[in-house]
Enzyme design. Structure first.
Site, short mmCIF file in Angstrom:
data_model
loop_
_atom_site.label_atom_id
_atom_site.label_comp_id
_atom_site.label_asym_id
_atom_site.label_seq_id
_atom_site.Cartn_x
_atom_site.Cartn_y
_atom_site.Cartn_z
N GLU A 147 0.80 -1.24 0.00
CA GLU A 147 0.00 0.00 0.00
C GLU A 147 0.83 1.29 0.00
O GLU A 147 0.59 2.20 0.79
CB GLU A 147 -0.96 0.00 1.20
CG GLU A 147 -1.90 -1.19 1.18
CD GLU A 147 -2.80 -1.29 2.41
OE1 GLU A 147 -2.69 -0.43 3.29
OE2 GLU A 147 -3.61 -2.23 2.47
N ASN A 189 2.15 -5.25 -3.09
CA ASN A 189 0.75 -5.56 -2.82
C ASN A 189 -0.02 -4.26 -2.56
O ASN A 189 0.47 -3.38 -1.84
CB ASN A 189 0.68 -6.45 -1.56
CG ASN A 189 -0.68 -7.07 -1.32
OD1 ASN A 189 -1.21 -7.75 -2.19
ND2 ASN A 189 -1.22 -6.86 -0.13
N HIS A 226 -10.35 -5.78 -2.57
CA HIS A 226 -11.46 -5.60 -1.64
C HIS A 226 -12.54 -4.84 -2.39
O HIS A 226 -12.43 -3.63 -2.59
CB HIS A 226 -11.01 -4.78 -0.42
CG HIS A 226 -10.01 -5.48 0.45
ND1 HIS A 226 -10.32 -6.59 1.19
CD2 HIS A 226 -8.70 -5.22 0.69
CE1 HIS A 226 -9.25 -6.99 1.87
NE2 HIS A 226 -8.26 -6.17 1.56
N GLU A 255 -6.41 -10.52 -1.40
CA GLU A 255 -7.26 -10.26 -0.22
C GLU A 255 -8.72 -10.16 -0.63
O GLU A 255 -9.46 -9.30 -0.16
CB GLU A 255 -6.80 -8.97 0.48
CG GLU A 255 -5.34 -8.99 0.90
CD GLU A 255 -4.89 -7.75 1.66
OE1 GLU A 255 -5.77 -6.99 2.13
OE2 GLU A 255 -3.67 -7.55 1.79
N ASP A 257 -12.45 -10.01 -1.16
CA ASP A 257 -13.76 -10.07 -0.52
C ASP A 257 -14.66 -9.09 -1.26
O ASP A 257 -14.18 -8.09 -1.81
CB ASP A 257 -13.73 -9.80 0.99
CG ASP A 257 -12.97 -8.56 1.41
OD1 ASP A 257 -12.73 -7.67 0.55
OD2 ASP A 257 -12.64 -8.44 2.60
O1 G3I Z 1 -6.36 -8.29 18.83
C1 G3I Z 1 -6.87 -7.02 19.30
C2 G3I Z 1 -7.75 -7.22 20.48
O2 G3I Z 1 -7.01 -7.76 21.54
C3 G3I Z 1 -8.37 -5.88 20.85
O3 G3I Z 1 -9.28 -6.06 21.90
C4 G3I Z 1 -9.06 -5.26 19.68
C5 G3I Z 1 -9.62 -3.88 20.00
O4 G3I Z 1 -9.65 -3.07 18.87
O5 G3I Z 1 -8.16 -5.14 18.61
C6 G3I Z 1 -7.62 -6.36 18.18
O6 G3I Z 1 -6.74 -6.12 17.12
C7 G3I Z 1 -7.33 -5.80 15.89
C8 G3I Z 1 -6.85 -6.79 14.84
O7 G3I Z 1 -7.35 -6.43 13.58
C9 G3I Z 1 -7.29 -8.21 15.15
O8 G3I Z 1 -8.66 -8.31 15.09
C10 G3I Z 1 -6.91 -4.39 15.50
O9 G3I Z 1 -7.47 -3.47 16.39
C11 G3I Z 1 -7.36 -4.10 14.10
O10 G3I Z 1 -6.79 -2.86 13.69
C12 G3I Z 1 -6.88 -5.16 13.16
O11 G3I Z 1 -7.42 -4.89 11.88
C13 G3I Z 1 -6.74 -5.50 10.82
C14 G3I Z 1 -6.38 -4.44 9.81
O12 G3I Z 1 -5.78 -5.06 8.68
C15 G3I Z 1 -5.40 -3.45 10.39
O13 G3I Z 1 -4.91 -2.61 9.43
C16 G3I Z 1 -7.66 -6.54 10.20
O14 G3I Z 1 -7.84 -7.64 11.12
C17 G3I Z 1 -7.06 -7.07 8.91
O15 G3I Z 1 -8.01 -7.87 8.24
C18 G3I Z 1 -6.68 -5.90 8.01
O16 G3I Z 1 -6.07 -6.41 6.86
C19 G3I Z 1 -5.69 -5.45 5.90
C20 G3I Z 1 -4.46 -5.96 5.21
O17 G3I Z 1 -3.44 -6.22 6.15
C21 G3I Z 1 -3.97 -5.00 4.16
N1 G3I Z 1 -5.01 -4.68 3.22
C22 G3I Z 1 -6.24 -4.23 3.81
C23 G3I Z 1 -6.77 -5.21 4.83
C24 G3I Z 1 -8.08 -4.76 5.38
O18 G3I Z 1 -7.95 -3.57 6.12
#
Ligand code: G3I
Length: 440
Positions: A147, A189, A226, A255, A257
């Site tokens: 990105e 990516n 996405h 990725e 969806d």
């Molecule tokens: O694990 C913690 C948890 O302990 C806590 O209570 C909670 C509260 O917010 O957060 C949890 O962590 C989160 C994590 O996902 C696991 O669920 C983070 O806040 C959250 O920011 C994180 O989001 C991820 C996101 O990337 C961050 O940028 C998504 O799961 C993940 O699917 C997403 O993936 C990205 C790719 O890496 C890049 N392309 C876009 C894609 C979608 O945004």
């Protein structure tokens, strides 16, 4: 001191067939492609989740566990537990791993967010080197940089602390990754690079073209894909895939969806990938709708109960309608002369999955519990990954000796084709080995 006794040699070769009733198996039969999913380590104890994962997918991308904040939470203190768990789960089941991601403006740990200039550049390069080295031999592709381009019509790089270290930060990251893991496929990516006419797509295309022209090591481009209401599947998607591929890189859909999971869009994406020889696979960003980062949009192939949705049927049908794997080679047999001493030992080669750039083989030995099998590889092909044996090579790197290591009578390995798509490993001897202790 111990002596080795040679007691026999024989070689048998057999073949195996793959069923096409799951996404991964069907994709593998379409030119050795993969069909994968993002995986969260925290869900590996959920049996409903792992049942679908293990049944349907032959590739895995850790959803968050290889990101910078996860792997280097404090500077120079690396943390690989959750990532290792996913890698172990995947590789023990023959699934390939896409590493995600080595350098990114987002999900940086606090210490990195606070850095700039040369210190940040060096910290980024150290991160790339350390993490790629840790996973060397276990990760097929790395999202080296994620990105890095801005949305909208500018076609510019995204502003970030990394970008502010100098425009060459991306190529510096790719060079460091190549040095750390020479066999991994190195990818750029991004999202919103699906529509061929978008300024962002064109800008990434020009960067990849420039890297290829100047010899910056890049092997693949990942289109996150996405698709939402505001970012729909574009009708020129196939043009985008084939245009990147024409630069001499593989392309993957990394990725995927789609809001509300319309069958038509999922079918079109699948058909577009199948139509482009260098589109080597599709990864969906989660298994069940409830696993999705945007679960409110129900964008995946399985519902919250684990049931297959209509989009699943559309994808599987599209995969099964694709041209069959053109690269599965016929098995080769190389009879060998038993060494002096006679006796019996048999090595059976089973060709495994073939991808665009490499293939798996497994070898089963019978007639001996302690054995030594010699396998000849045709250069420039090279073995990149091995399992379930004790492996050593001669100085040419093309003759591999595999000794039993107590893990059973089947060992396996992945061979990089390196441009030679036809050659296959030849077993040149299978030796029953007895270890006799001499008097002390
Ligand atoms: O694990 C913690 C948890 O302990 C806590 O209570 C909670 C509260 O917010 O957060 C949890 O962590 C989160 C994590 O996902 C696991 O669920 C983070 O806040 C959250 O920011 C994180 O989001 C991820 C996101 O990337 C961050 O940028 C998504 O799961 C993940 O699917 C997403 O993936 C990205 C790719 O890496 C890049 N392309 C876009 C894609 C979608 O945004």
């Amino acid at each position: 001191m111990s002596l080795l006794l040679v007691t026999g040699t024989a070689v048998v070769v057999s073949t195996s067939a793959q069923a096409a009733t799951t996404l991964g198996a069907s994709a593998a039969e379409r030119g050795g492609r993969f069909f994968g999913t993002a995986v969260a380590a925290g869900k590996l104890n959920d049996s409903a989740y792992t049942t679908i994962l293990n049944r349907e997918f032959n590739q895995v991308t850790p959803e968050n566990e290889m990101k910078i904040d996860a792997t280097e939470p404090n500077q120079n203190q690396f943390s690989y537990g959750n990532a290792d768990r996913i890698v172990q789960h995947a590789r023990s089941r023959g699934m390939q791993v896409r590493g995600h991601t080595l350098a990114w403006h987002s999900q940086q740990p606090g210490w990195m967010q606070a850095m700039s200039g040369t210190a940040l550049r060096n910290a980024m390069l150290n991160h790339v080197t350390q993490v790629a080295t840790h996973f060397r031999g276990q990760v097929t592709w790395w999202d080296v940089v994620n990105e890095a381009f801005a949305d909208g019509s500018s076609g510019a790089r995204r502003d970030s602390n990394l970008q502010r270290t100098g425009n060459d930060w991306i190529e510096a990251a790719f060079r460091a990754a190549r040095t750390a893991d020479p066999n991994a496929k190195l990818c750029y990516n991004d999202y919103n690079i699906d529509n061929w006419t978008d300024a962002k797509t064109q800008a990434v295309y020009r960067m990849v073209q420039d890297f290829k022209n100047r010899g910056v090591p890049i092997d693949c481009v990942g289109l996150q894909s996405h698709f939402t209401g505001g970012s729909n599947y574009p009708s020129n998607y196939r043009t985008t895939l084939s245009s990147f591929a024409a630069l001499g890189v593989d392309v993957q859909i990394t990725e995927l969806d789609i809001r509300n999971a319309p069958s038509d869009a999922y079918r079109n994406v699948t058909n577009d990938c199948l139509a482009v020889a260098r589109c080597t696979g599709i990864t969906v960003w989660g298994i069940r709708d409830s696993d999705s980062w945007r679960s409110g949009e129900n964008p995946l192939l399985f519902n919250g109960g684990g049931g297959k949705k209509a989009a699943y049927d559309a994808v599987l049908a599209a995969l099964n309608s694709g041209a069959p794997n053109p690269t599965t080679p016929p098995p080769t047999t190389t009879p060998t002369t038993p060494p002096p001493g006679g006796g019996s030992c048999t090595a059976s080669v089973t060709p495994g999955t073939v991808w665009g750039d490499r293939y798996n083989s497994s070898v089963t030995v019978s007639g001996a519990s302690n054995w030594s099998v010699v396998v000849a590889i045709t250069a420039p092909q090279r073995v990149s990954t091995t399992w379930s044996g004790s492996f050593s090579w001669d100085s040419s790197g093309s003759v591999m000796t595999v000794r039993s290591n107590g893990s059973g009578n089947t060992f396996g390995f992945t061979t990089m084709m390196n441009g030679n798509t036809g050659a296959r490993p030849r077993i040149t001897s299978c030796t029953s080995v007895q270890s006799i202790s001499s008097p002390r």
